[in-house]
Design a protein around this motif. Structure first.
Motif, short mmCIF file in Angstrom:
data_model
loop_
_atom_site.label_atom_id
_atom_site.label_comp_id
_atom_site.label_asym_id
_atom_site.label_seq_id
_atom_site.Cartn_x
_atom_site.Cartn_y
_atom_site.Cartn_z
N LEU A 173 0.81 -1.22 0.00
CA LEU A 173 0.00 0.00 0.00
C LEU A 173 0.85 1.27 0.00
N GLU A 174 2.14 1.12 0.31
CA GLU A 174 3.04 2.27 0.32
C GLU A 174 3.38 2.73 -1.09
N THR A 175 3.24 1.84 -2.07
CA THR A 175 3.53 2.18 -3.47
C THR A 175 2.33 1.81 -4.32
N PRO A 176 1.22 2.56 -4.20
CA PRO A 176 -0.02 2.18 -4.90
C PRO A 176 0.14 2.25 -6.41
N ARG A 177 -0.57 1.37 -7.08
CA ARG A 177 -0.62 1.42 -8.54
C ARG A 177 -2.04 1.14 -9.00
N LYS A 178 -2.41 1.72 -10.11
CA LYS A 178 -3.76 1.58 -10.61
C LYS A 178 -3.93 0.21 -11.26
N PRO A 179 -5.13 -0.38 -11.15
CA PRO A 179 -5.37 -1.65 -11.83
C PRO A 179 -5.50 -1.47 -13.33
N LEU A 180 -5.36 -2.56 -14.05
CA LEU A 180 -5.53 -2.56 -15.50
C LEU A 180 -7.01 -2.43 -15.82
N GLU A 181 -7.39 -1.36 -16.49
CA GLU A 181 -8.79 -1.09 -16.81
C GLU A 181 -9.01 -1.11 -18.32
N GLY A 182 -10.21 -1.50 -18.70
CA GLY A 182 -10.62 -1.41 -20.10
C GLY A 182 -9.84 -2.31 -21.04
N HIS A 183 -9.31 -3.41 -20.52
CA HIS A 183 -8.52 -4.31 -21.37
C HIS A 183 -9.35 -5.53 -21.74
N PHE A 184 -9.30 -5.92 -23.01
CA PHE A 184 -10.06 -7.06 -23.51
C PHE A 184 -9.12 -8.11 -24.09
N VAL A 185 -9.43 -9.36 -23.80
CA VAL A 185 -8.69 -10.50 -24.34
C VAL A 185 -9.68 -11.34 -25.14
N SER A 186 -9.47 -11.43 -26.44
CA SER A 186 -10.38 -12.18 -27.31
C SER A 186 -11.83 -11.74 -27.12
N GLY A 187 -12.03 -10.43 -26.97
CA GLY A 187 -13.37 -9.88 -26.84
C GLY A 187 -13.95 -9.92 -25.45
N VAL A 188 -13.22 -10.49 -24.48
CA VAL A 188 -13.70 -10.59 -23.10
C VAL A 188 -12.89 -9.64 -22.23
N ARG A 189 -13.58 -8.77 -21.49
CA ARG A 189 -12.84 -7.89 -20.59
C ARG A 189 -12.14 -8.72 -19.53
N ALA A 190 -10.86 -8.44 -19.33
CA ALA A 190 -10.06 -9.13 -18.32
C ALA A 190 -9.46 -8.09 -17.39
N LYS A 191 -9.85 -8.14 -16.13
CA LYS A 191 -9.40 -7.15 -15.16
C LYS A 191 -8.76 -7.87 -13.98
N PRO A 192 -7.42 -7.86 -13.90
CA PRO A 192 -6.76 -8.43 -12.73
C PRO A 192 -6.66 -7.41 -11.60
N LEU A 193 -6.84 -7.91 -10.38
CA LEU A 193 -6.70 -7.07 -9.19
C LEU A 193 -5.88 -7.84 -8.15
N PHE A 194 -5.08 -7.09 -7.38
CA PHE A 194 -4.22 -7.70 -6.38
C PHE A 194 -4.58 -7.16 -5.00
N ALA A 195 -4.43 -8.02 -4.00
CA ALA A 195 -4.65 -7.61 -2.61
C ALA A 195 -3.31 -7.63 -1.89
N PRO A 196 -3.17 -6.66 -0.96
CA PRO A 196 -4.15 -5.63 -0.61
C PRO A 196 -4.11 -4.38 -1.49
N ASP A 197 -3.27 -4.36 -2.52
CA ASP A 197 -3.09 -3.16 -3.34
C ASP A 197 -4.41 -2.55 -3.80
N HIS A 198 -5.31 -3.40 -4.31
CA HIS A 198 -6.51 -2.90 -4.96
C HIS A 198 -7.79 -3.20 -4.17
N ALA A 199 -7.68 -3.74 -2.95
CA ALA A 199 -8.86 -4.05 -2.12
C ALA A 199 -9.94 -4.74 -2.95
N PRO A 200 -9.69 -5.97 -3.41
CA PRO A 200 -10.60 -6.63 -4.35
C PRO A 200 -12.03 -6.80 -3.85
N GLU A 201 -12.23 -6.77 -2.54
CA GLU A 201 -13.59 -6.93 -2.01
C GLU A 201 -14.55 -5.92 -2.63
N MET A 202 -14.08 -4.70 -2.86
CA MET A 202 -14.95 -3.68 -3.44
C MET A 202 -15.36 -4.03 -4.86
#
Length: 356
Positions: A173-202
């Motif tokens: 959390l000391e070095t925050p980075r934004k998640p990958l947004e708006g990315h599509f793989v073979s027409g399917v949106r693929a959004k990876p999120l990491f914890a605790p960096d991106h608080a995936p629960e939300m």
């Protein structure tokens, strides 16, 4: 047979206990296809065929780096006499991969290092709920997903490099980075999120708020410290169909959320004894048969705030009807079909006895 949409392939296993797909083979094949580099981030390695595949990759000149959870390399209690202890196989396999030049390190997270992913040649990713253990690939109900995609692989490689620098758990959390947004793989949106960096629960809660018809889930650990249980109850109160399956041992813990879920009208199950299943180890949610959330993330507060975790969101509930919506639904229905199979063939309803 696994299901594929272009460069995405989803596996539900293992076949040993009634699921449709093998889990050992895809991991070994993924490692075997490496040409230059493997970045392996996994909680535990005790399955010799996977260790052998890493050794073979190193011997043919592939650069192999590994991060493991240190708790599976040491004993909780010092063995007496000449006893080797419960984790001896883990240590033996670590010694073997180190001997051939695999660069392996243990985590520095005082909580749980819970990742399960491999980045291959900075071009492909394998992730899911499956630990690289014999029980993980033969006795526990798990999933894997492979994405042959440069951007997704880069995101996981960044996470790997961060951890290799010693940044684990809350330190990320000391070095925050934004998640990958708006990315599509073979027409399917693929959004990876990491914890605790991106608080995936939300992300879970955000997607459940969008749900219109149903939510299905299968998860190993579901604690009251998670806000996901309240979001599921809210969805049920809005009239959505909500059903899930939990691991029977975890569901019986005092901190488990089964009471909240059952009292909220959710149809809840747990795996039965005598089916050959050791654990329901999925971390899997399907929303409206159109969006799938999978990965290493159990539904707990620590998973969100202090563990090292990842999720992959496949799909976009805002897409209009059409080919893209149909493609993401292929993946979602495959995951939901496995949840339905577990409930029908290997589970029993959970009933909560009211307090006197």
């Amino acid at each position: 047979m696994p299901v594929s949409v272009g460069a995405i392939t989803l596996f539900m296993g293992p076949v040993n206990v009634g699921a449709p797909d093998d889990l050992e083979g895809p991991i070994i094949d993924f490692v075997g296809a490496a040409q230059t580099e493997l970045l392996v981030s996994v909680q535990e390695l005790d399955h010799r065929p996977i260790a052998d595949a890493l050794i073979a990759a190193r011997r043919r000149g592939v650069r192999v780096q590994v991060i493991l959870e240190q708790d599976y390399l040491r004993e909780r209690r010092v063995p007496e006499g000449d006893g080797l202890g419960a984790q001896e196989l883990n240590r033996e396999l670590l010694t073997l991969i180190l001997r051939v030049g695999v660069d392996a390190k243990a985590d520095y997270n005082p909580q749980i290092f819970h990742q399960k992913f491999i980045v291959r040649d900075r071009q492909a990713l394998l992730t899911g709920s499956t630990n690289f253990t014999t029980t993980g690939v033969t006795k526990n109900l798990n999933h894997l997903v492979i994405l042959e995609d440069l951007e997704v692989a880069r995101e996981y490689a960044r996470e790997f490099r961060q951890m290799r620098r010693g940044v684990f758990g809350k330190r990320s959390l000391e070095t925050p980075r934004k998640p990958l947004e708006g990315h599509f793989v073979s027409g399917v949106r693929a959004k990876p999120l990491f914890a605790p960096d991106h608080a995936p629960e939300m992300e879970f809660i955000k997607q459940m708020i969008k749900a219109e018809t149903r939510i299905d889930f299968a998860v190993f650990t579901f604690a009251q410290s998670s806000g996901i249980d309240d979001a599921l109850v809210n969805a049920r109160q809005k009239g959505l169909a909500v059903q899930g399956v939990l691991d029977r041992r975890q569901a019986n813990q005092k901190w488990a959320s089964k009471g909240t879920l059952v009292d909220g009208g959710i149809t809840l199950h747990r795996n039965k004894t005598g089916t050959g299943v050791r654990k329901v180890h999925h971390k899997l949610m399907v929303i409206d048969d159109a969006l799938t959330i999978l990965g290493s993330f159990n539904y707990t507060g620590p998973a969100n705030l202090v563990n090292d975790e990842n999720i992959m969101v496949l799909g976009d509930l805002d897409l209009p009807p059409g080919q893209a919506r149909d493609d993401q639904a292929v993946l979602a229905r495959y995951a939901r079909d496995e949840i339905d199979r577990i409930i029908a063939d290997q589970a029993e309803p959970i009933e909560v006895t009211p307090a006197p």
